[in-house]
Design a protein around this motif. Structure first.
Motif, PDB file in Angstrom:
ATOM      1  N   ALA A   1       7.239 -11.893 -37.927  1.00  0.00           N
ATOM      2  CA  ALA A   1       6.890 -12.386 -37.124  1.00  0.00           C
ATOM      3  C   ALA A   1       6.860 -13.713 -37.287  1.00  0.00           C
ATOM      4  CB  ALA A   1       4.855 -11.996 -37.495  1.00  0.00           C
ATOM      5  N   SER A   2       6.482 -14.549 -38.734  1.00  0.00           N
ATOM      6  CA  SER A   2       7.284 -16.006 -39.026  1.00  0.00           C
ATOM      7  C   SER A   2       7.648 -16.082 -37.856  1.00  0.00           C
ATOM      8  CB  SER A   2       6.544 -16.326 -39.878  1.00  0.00           C
ATOM      9  OG  SER A   2       7.755 -15.785 -40.882  1.00  0.00           O
TER      10      SER A   2
ATOM     11  N   VAL B   1       9.175 -15.422 -35.061  1.00  0.00           N
ATOM     12  CA  VAL B   1       9.213 -15.344 -33.736  1.00  0.00           C
ATOM     13  C   VAL B   1       7.876 -16.256 -33.205  1.00  0.00           C
ATOM     14  CG1 VAL B   1       7.422 -13.589 -32.293  1.00  0.00           C
ATOM     15  CG2 VAL B   1       9.547 -12.541 -33.144  1.00  0.00           C
ATOM     16  N   GLY B   2       6.851 -16.729 -33.952  1.00  0.00           N
ATOM     17  CA  GLY B   2       6.110 -17.536 -34.405  1.00  0.00           C
ATOM     18  C   GLY B   2       6.587 -18.770 -33.822  1.00  0.00           C
TER      19      GLY B   2
ATOM     20  N   ALA C   1       7.241  -6.922 -42.069  1.00  0.00           N
ATOM     21  CA  ALA C   1       6.676  -7.591 -40.960  1.00  0.00           C
ATOM     22  C   ALA C   1       6.021  -9.320 -40.678  1.00  0.00           C
ATOM     23  CB  ALA C   1       5.685  -6.564 -40.887  1.00  0.00           C
ATOM     24  N   TRP C   2       4.919  -9.489 -42.432  1.00  0.00           N
ATOM     25  CA  TRP C   2       4.874 -10.722 -41.818  1.00  0.00           C
ATOM     26  C   TRP C   2       5.538 -12.128 -41.503  1.00  0.00           C
ATOM     27  CZ3 TRP C   2       5.309 -14.695 -45.477  1.00  0.00           C
ATOM     28  CH2 TRP C   2       5.891 -14.180 -46.232  1.00  0.00           C
ATOM     29  N   GLU C   3       6.859 -11.898 -42.573  1.00  0.00           N
ATOM     30  CA  GLU C   3       7.781 -12.331 -42.092  1.00  0.00           C
ATOM     31  C   GLU C   3       9.038 -12.973 -40.707  1.00  0.00           C
ATOM     32  OE1 GLU C   3       9.132 -12.243 -46.862  1.00  0.00           O
ATOM     33  OE2 GLU C   3      10.049 -10.578 -45.707  1.00  0.00           O
TER      34      GLU C   3
END
Length: 129
Positions: free
Chosen positions: A43-44, A46-47, A39-41
């Motif tokens: 999100a990165s 998308v960021g 999920a954090w990947e």
């Protein structure tokens, strides 16, 4: 598209897009290296996209602002383009005579008022004679 109609790309915008594209591909390769997407990947990514959109919007706003400022400056300078920049009396050399050669005496008397004593720097008193 280039075959149909030639176009020009601004250097700054091109470098910005290439930089973000290279970063996105590198980030994607790092994400896919282990075979799992966390999920954090995601999100990165998308960021990074939101950062890209912010850079495009701010860059467009800044370039439009600069163009409007340059147009205003050109408009202000154009107001004075057809006017003579210096008045006629400053372009001629000083002379006490007019065009006919006679001496010109000013109708305004010059009065020089000098006090008898004045206060000099450091408290010294000077007498002017």
């Amino acid at each position: 598209m280039c075959i149909i109609k030639p176009f020009h790309v601004r250097k700054g915008a091109f470098l910005r897009d290439i930089g973000f594209f290279t970063t996105a591909v590198g980030l994607l390769l790092c994400i896919l290296a282990d075979g799992k997407i966390h999920a954090w990947e995601a999100a990165s990514l998308v960021g990074l996209y939101l950062t890209y959109v912010t850079a495009v919007v701010l860059g467009t706003w800044w370039s439009n602002r600069r163009e409007k400022q340059q147009e205003r400056e050109l408009l202000m300078r154009a107001e004075y383009a057809n006017e003579e920049t210096t008045p006629d009396f400053t372009t001629r050399a000083y002379s006490d005579t007019d065009e006919e050669g006679s001496l010109v005496i000013s109708p305004y008397p010059i009065q020089l008022i000098v006090p008898e004593r004045s206060q000099a720097p450091l408290g010294l008193i000077c007498k002017l004679d």
